[in-house]
Structure formats: structure tokens, C-alpha cells
Enzyme design. Structure first.
Site, PDB file in Angstrom:
ATOM      1  N   HIS B 125       0.842  -1.196   0.000  1.00 29.28           N
ATOM      2  CA  HIS B 125       0.000   0.000   0.000  1.00 29.28           C
ATOM      3  C   HIS B 125       0.886   1.260   0.000  1.00 29.28           C
ATOM      4  O   HIS B 125       0.663   2.191  -0.769  1.00 29.28           O
ATOM      5  CB  HIS B 125      -0.915  -0.031   1.227  1.00 29.28           C
ATOM      6  CG  HIS B 125      -1.752   1.189   1.412  1.00 29.28           C
ATOM      7  ND1 HIS B 125      -3.074   1.243   1.036  1.00 29.28           N
ATOM      8  CD2 HIS B 125      -1.467   2.395   1.926  1.00 29.28           C
ATOM      9  CE1 HIS B 125      -3.553   2.440   1.308  1.00 29.28           C
ATOM     10  NE2 HIS B 125      -2.602   3.161   1.862  1.00 29.28           N
ATOM     11  N   GLU B 126       1.899   1.254   0.857  1.00 32.88           N
ATOM     12  CA  GLU B 126       2.764   2.436   0.955  1.00 32.88           C
ATOM     13  C   GLU B 126       3.577   2.637  -0.317  1.00 32.88           C
ATOM     14  O   GLU B 126       3.726   3.748  -0.810  1.00 32.88           O
ATOM     15  CB  GLU B 126       3.715   2.303   2.154  1.00 32.88           C
ATOM     16  CG  GLU B 126       3.010   2.256   3.496  1.00 32.88           C
ATOM     17  CD  GLU B 126       2.012   3.373   3.677  1.00 32.88           C
ATOM     18  OE1 GLU B 126       2.198   4.450   3.096  1.00 32.88           O
ATOM     19  OE2 GLU B 126       1.017   3.161   4.373  1.00 32.88           O
ATOM     20  N   HIS B 129       1.612   4.228  -2.958  1.00 29.44           N
ATOM     21  CA  HIS B 129       1.534   5.686  -2.810  1.00 29.44           C
ATOM     22  C   HIS B 129       2.727   6.339  -3.503  1.00 29.44           C
ATOM     23  O   HIS B 129       2.599   7.374  -4.160  1.00 29.44           O
ATOM     24  CB  HIS B 129       1.550   6.087  -1.339  1.00 29.44           C
ATOM     25  CG  HIS B 129       0.181   6.112  -0.714  1.00 29.44           C
ATOM     26  ND1 HIS B 129      -0.903   6.658  -1.329  1.00 29.44           N
ATOM     27  CD2 HIS B 129      -0.265   5.664   0.477  1.00 29.44           C
ATOM     28  CE1 HIS B 129      -1.966   6.545  -0.543  1.00 29.44           C
ATOM     29  NE2 HIS B 129      -1.598   5.924   0.561  1.00 29.44           N
ATOM     30  N   GLU B 210      -6.464   6.784  -1.557  1.00 27.40           N
ATOM     31  CA  GLU B 210      -6.362   5.626  -0.668  1.00 27.40           C
ATOM     32  C   GLU B 210      -6.949   4.378  -1.340  1.00 27.40           C
ATOM     33  O   GLU B 210      -6.366   3.296  -1.272  1.00 27.40           O
ATOM     34  CB  GLU B 210      -7.106   5.881   0.645  1.00 27.40           C
ATOM     35  CG  GLU B 210      -6.435   6.870   1.567  1.00 27.40           C
ATOM     36  CD  GLU B 210      -5.027   6.445   1.958  1.00 27.40           C
ATOM     37  OE1 GLU B 210      -4.807   5.255   2.210  1.00 27.40           O
ATOM     38  OE2 GLU B 210      -4.149   7.317   1.982  1.00 27.40           O
TER      39      GLU B 210
END
Lengths: 188, 382
Positions: B125-126, B129, B210
Site C-alpha cells: 500500500h505504501e 503511494h 487511498e
């Protein structure tokens, strides 16, 4: 008269710019395919280096698993020999190696002493992670190949591709026995 | 949001300088200066504010490996720096204005709580980003928001106090005075509304990114369940991150200021509600963006959330069998010990394990050559 000449020149220039843009796009995609292939190679080599250490550490503890350990060593040597072969043949050898390795790591469960060995645990983490890295780099490679192949086959970039000699790439397919059926691990 | 900034500059200029252009120039100047600072400094400011400590491969091999795996899966060119924040709250964030100089930070609490698959989901997830350039987008958005808030705040204060102390402008001519009052009222209303509108837009962008990062994480790991079960653990804890603040909130994996039982369609949050993110991830039939989009419309009703251009038709199969299984994976107690070892080492403490099983943490200022184990009395060389 003059106007027509300008229009023709303009159209030619625009076509040329489009051609160059598509060409550069193809080159970029092809380089990405090459690059991601190199990534797989790095991880596979890392696995060749890790396996002898792992087998050496496990040998002292796993008296009854001589066959499994030998199978791992043999599969590793075979895969290393085939590392300069074509993608298809190589993928088969590597798939074989992966499946004997997962068998070995499943058997480790029966040896609590080995599981308490810090050195072995570190090696096991490295090996498990390398397995993951192999499958992730394969995944990325296949995605890159898919994008590149699409571009060489779809209109209008396929015209540029066939004119300048871009050929479709080969996927890196591994059919693991372990991936087709879940490994049966018993914790008794 | 850019339009809001221009409007605010327009009204400010009209009121104070009788010329909209001057106001516009001032608004854009303030924004440009803040942007430049943000562009070049935001990552180091963020990391310093959260008191994160950088780790090397040997400090925590598993974390390093997981980050490297996700770096490979996402096709990132350079290995991001890894930081640990010494905080029992569960959270993680990514920073770095472009994929070449990215950092990932995770709290020690989260590192203890998650197993390997869950850790992989969070890191994926990070990393997405970083890969989607959300860090740059969100910091630029927050700077824009900050500029609007600052200008509106000062603008409205000066206007109110200026008009109370017998305004010099409106008395100059009769007909002009009425126009002045209209401009004053319109500007005042706008000054009050603009920051709120900007904030809402900002939150909406943040939530959308997100969802996109969740979808990318599922695509990279081919295993949405990992992130889903990590989010579940994150959702049940209510510990707030000490070092987070409002400006840095959208960088984290879950909102660091959330309270228990936040409503599903909350307009004033940087993050979508966790329960909804979990439901979407668990409803995925495959790992592609297309699958995420379908799962989103199934859970949420209505249209999907992914940008249309990124949806390729078809699905990508999920990873059904994890190769290494659970074999050799440390349990939660072992992970807690491991993480605390790392944290002590990062503060330059020397750890000596005594034969009796006790662990001696020797502080960096300890000068004696030998130390006695308080448990069994054996002496150790320092």
C-alpha cells in the site's frame, strides 16, 4: 500551389513526430522487458548461492532426510547448468527447484532443533524472501512483456514495430507442482 | 482548489488594492514559496517530525526483504529508505516527492502486530503511494489548502477590523460606497466558505488515492487478504500516533486521528472507513484494478472508484497458495522481542544475552569494562 506544398510538408512533419513518439515508446517498453528479465536473473542467482549454505546447515540436523537434501542439491545444480538455456527450458528447471525446496521447508517442521537454530532461521527467511522475489519479478516481467507485446501487435504501433524490427517477447511461465495443488503439511 | 485560490486572490486584491491583479499575484506568490519549500523539504520534515529512525538490512532483515519484494513487484527503480517510528500505535506512511527518493516508515507497534503477509500488504500500500506519486500530489494539495486557509484567515480578520474602525474607502464617494459594501460582504462570505470547500475537496482527493493505493497493493501482492487482515488489526486499535499532526495525516495508511465507530460516508476524513476498505478487498474476485472496481461497486453501490484509464479489461488471478506457508515464521511474542531488540540497537544500546536467558541492555554511556548479570551474577565483557 504554395498552400498545397505547405500542407504536404506539415502532414509529413506530423507523421514523422508520431512515428518517432511510437518508436521511442516501443524502445522504452523493450528496455523495461530486458530490465525486468535481468531482475529475475539476479534473484535466481541469489537462490543458487543460498541453497548450499542451507543444505549444509540442515545436514547436521536432518539425518533422515538425505534424499530430500540431495534432490534439492541436484535440482539446484541442474538449474544452474541450464541458466544460459532458453526461457522455456530454464523455467522448467527452476520450477522443479522451487517445488523440491518447498518440500524441504515443509519437512523442516519435524525438526524442532533445526527450527531453533538462529543461523538456519536467517537462511530460511532469506530463501523464502528470494522465492517471493523470484515470483514478484516474474510477475513484473510478464506484465512488461504483455504491455510490450500489445504494443507491437496493436494498430498503429504495430506498423512502426514491423518496420523497425520489434519482435514479440516470450513470457516466463512456471508451472509449479506446488502452485497447482496445495502442499500437504501435517503438524503431528 | 486552484480555482478557489485564484478567486480568493481576486477578492483580496479587489478589496485592499482596488485591483484584482495585485491580489492574484500575492496569492500565487505565497503559494509558490510554500510549494517550493514543500517540494524540497517535505519528506525530511515529515520524517524528522515523526522521529523516525532509519534502519539497514541487518537491523531487521524481514522488513527489509518485504520492502524489497514490493519494490520488485511494483517495478520501482530504486530501493526506498526504511524507517521505524518508536511508537506503540499502529500506523505506517510513505514519503518522497518522486519514486527515486522514496522512504517508507512503519511504527514499531505495527511491526510487532503483523505477520509476513499482512506486513507485505501494508508495505505494498505504501509503495503504491510512492509509485502513483500520491506523496507529491497530496503535499501539493495540502500546500494549496494551507495557502487558502492562511489568506482567508488574514483577509477576513483585516476586513472585519478594518471596517469597524471607520473604513477609509467607503466614505470617499457615495455611489462607490454601496459597491464597496457589496464587495465586502461577498468577499467575507467567500473568505469563510473557501477554506471549508478547499478542505472538503482535499479530503475527497485523499480518499480516492487511498482506494487506488489499496487496489495497487492487491495487484502487486496478488493477495488482497493480506492487506485486509492487516487493516482489520489496524482498525481494532484506537491508539493515536503521538507524532502525527493534521498536515501529515493523509500520508498514513489509516487516519491517525480516527475515533471509534466513525460513520461510513464521512466527508471530513482523509481516509475511507476501514471496515469498508476491508469489505472491498475481501469481495475481490481477482487482483486487477478491474476486480477492485467491481468489488467497490458491489460494496458501495453505484459507480466504481478507479480512474477509467487504468482499468484494463479482464482479471488477474489471485495467489491461492503461499509458497513458504507459515513455516518458520515468528509468532507475535518473537516479533515483539525482535522489534524491541532493533529499537534498543537503534538507540545505540548494546545487548548482551546471558547464559541464564536474561538480556542485558547496556547503555552507550556505560564506561565499565565488565557488567554483572543482575539475574544470576555471571560477569560479561562489554
Amino acid at each position: 500551389m504554395n498552400v498545397a506544398v505547405y500542407i504536404i510538408i506539415g502532414v509529413v512533419v506530423v507523421l514523422l513526430i508520431i512515428f518517432l513518439a511510437i518508436y521511442n515508446g516501443l524502445v522504452r517498453r523493450r528496455n523495461q522487458v530486458k530490465n525486468s528479465w535481468a531482475q529475475i536473473d539476479v534473484q535466481l542467482k541469489r537462490r543458487y548461492d543460498l541453497i548450499p549454505n542451507l543444505v549444509e546447515t540442515a545436514k547436521g540436523y536432518m539425518k533422515h532426510e538425505r534424499e530430500t537434501l540431495e534432490a534439492v542439491t541436484n535440482a539446484r545444480n541442474l538449474a544452474q547448468q541450464l541458466s544460459s538455456a532458453g526461457a522455456g527450458e530454464r523455467a522448467k528447471a527452476e520450477g522443479e527447484l522451487s517445488s523440491v525446496l518447498s518440500r524441504l521447508l515443509a519437512v523442516v517442521e519435524n525438526y524442532p532443533d533445526l527450527k531453533a537454530n538462529q543461523n538456519f532461521l536467517a537462511l530460511q527467511e532469506e530463501l523464502a524472501s528470494t522465492e517471493n522475489k523470484i515470483s514478484f519479478s516474474r510477475q513484473f516481467y510478464n506484465d512488461s512483456v504483455l504491455k510490450y507485446n500489445n504494443q507491437t501487435q496493436m494498430f498503429p504501433s504495430n506498423i512502426v514495430a514491423s518496420m523497425t524490427g520489434f519482435k514479440a517477447s516470450e513470457f516466463f511461465e512456471v508451472t509449479l507442482a506446488a502452485e497447482r495443488e496445495a502442499p500437504k503439511v501435517s503438524f503431528t | 482548489m486552484g480555482a478557489l485560490l485564484i478567486l480568493i486572490g481576486y477578492f483580496l486584491g479587489l478589496y485592499f488594492f482596488d485591483s484584482a491583479i495585485v491580489g492574484l499575484v500575492i496569492a500565487i506568490l505565497v503559494w509558490a514559496v510554500l510549494s517550493l519549500i514543500g517540494y524540497f523539504q517535505s519528506d525530511s520534515i515529515l520524517l524528522r517530525m515523526s522521529r523516525a529512525k532509519k534502519i539497514k538490512r541487518d537491523d531487521h532483515p524481514r522488513l527489509y526483504n518485504v520492502v524489497e519484494e514490493m519494490k520488485i513487484a511494483s517495478g520501482l527503480e530504486k530501493m526506498p529508505d526504511i524507517y521505524i517510528i518508536d511508537d506503540p500505535a499502529l500506523n505506517a506512511f510513505a514519503t518522497g516527492r518522486d519514486p527515486k527518493r522514496a522512504s517508507v516508515a512503519i511504527t514499531s507497534g505495527l511491526l510487532q502486530k503483523l505477520n509476513r503477509d499482512e506486513l507485505q500488504g501494508v508495505i505494498a500500500h505504501e509503495i503504491s503511494h510512492v509509485k502513483n506519486r500520491d506523496v507529491l500530489l497530496m503535499s501539493m494539495c495540502s500546500i494549496l489548502l494551507g495557502t487558502i486557509v492562511i489568506l482567508a484567515w488574514y483577509g477576513s480578520r483585516i476586513m472585519i477590523f478594518g471596517s469597524m474602525t471607520g473604513s477609509r474607502r467607503s466614505s470617499s464617494s457615495g455611489g462607490g460606497g454601496q459597491a464597496q459594501i457589496i464587495i465586502l460582504v461577498v468577499s467575507l462570505v467567500f473568505m469563510i466558505l473557501a477554506p471549508i470547500m478547499a478542505q472538503l475537496i482535499y479530503f475527497a482527493i485523499s480518499r480516492k488515492r487511498e482506494y487506488l493505493a489499496d487496489a495497487s497493493a492487491a495487484l502487486y501482492t496478488r493477495y488482497p487478504e493480506g492487506l485486509a487482515s492487516a487493516l482489520k488489526k489496524l482498525g481494532t486499535s484506537t491508539g493515536q500516533l503521538k507524532s502525527a499532526n493534521k498536515a501529515t495525516a493523509p500520508m498514513y495508511i489509516v487516519n491517525p486521528f480516527r475515533k471509534k465507530g466513525m460513520k461510513a460516508s464521512d466527508l471530513s476524513s482523509t481516509h475511507p472507513p476501514i471496515s469498508e476498505r476491508i469489505r472491498i478487498l475481501r469481495a475481490m474476485a481477482g487482483a486487477s484494478f478491474n476486480d477492485y472496481d467491481q468489488a467497490y461497486s458491489k460494496v458501495h453501490g453505484g459507480k466504481g472508484v478507479m480512474p477509467a484509464a487504468s482499468i484494463a479489461a479482464g482479471t488477474v488471478p489471485l495467489a491461492t497458495v503461499k509458497l513458504e506457508g507459515g513455516a518458520g515464521e515468528p509468532n507475535e511474542i518473537q516479533r515483539a522481542r525482535e522489534t524491541s531488540d532493533v529499537m534498543w540497537r537503534l538507540s545505540n544500546y548494546n545487548t548482551i544475552t546471558c547464559d541464564c536467558g536474561a538480556k542485558l541492555r547496556v547503555p552507550p554511556k556505560f564506561k565499565e569494562p565488565v557488567i554483572k548479570c543482575p539475574h544470576c551474577g555471571r560477569t560479561h565483557q562489554v
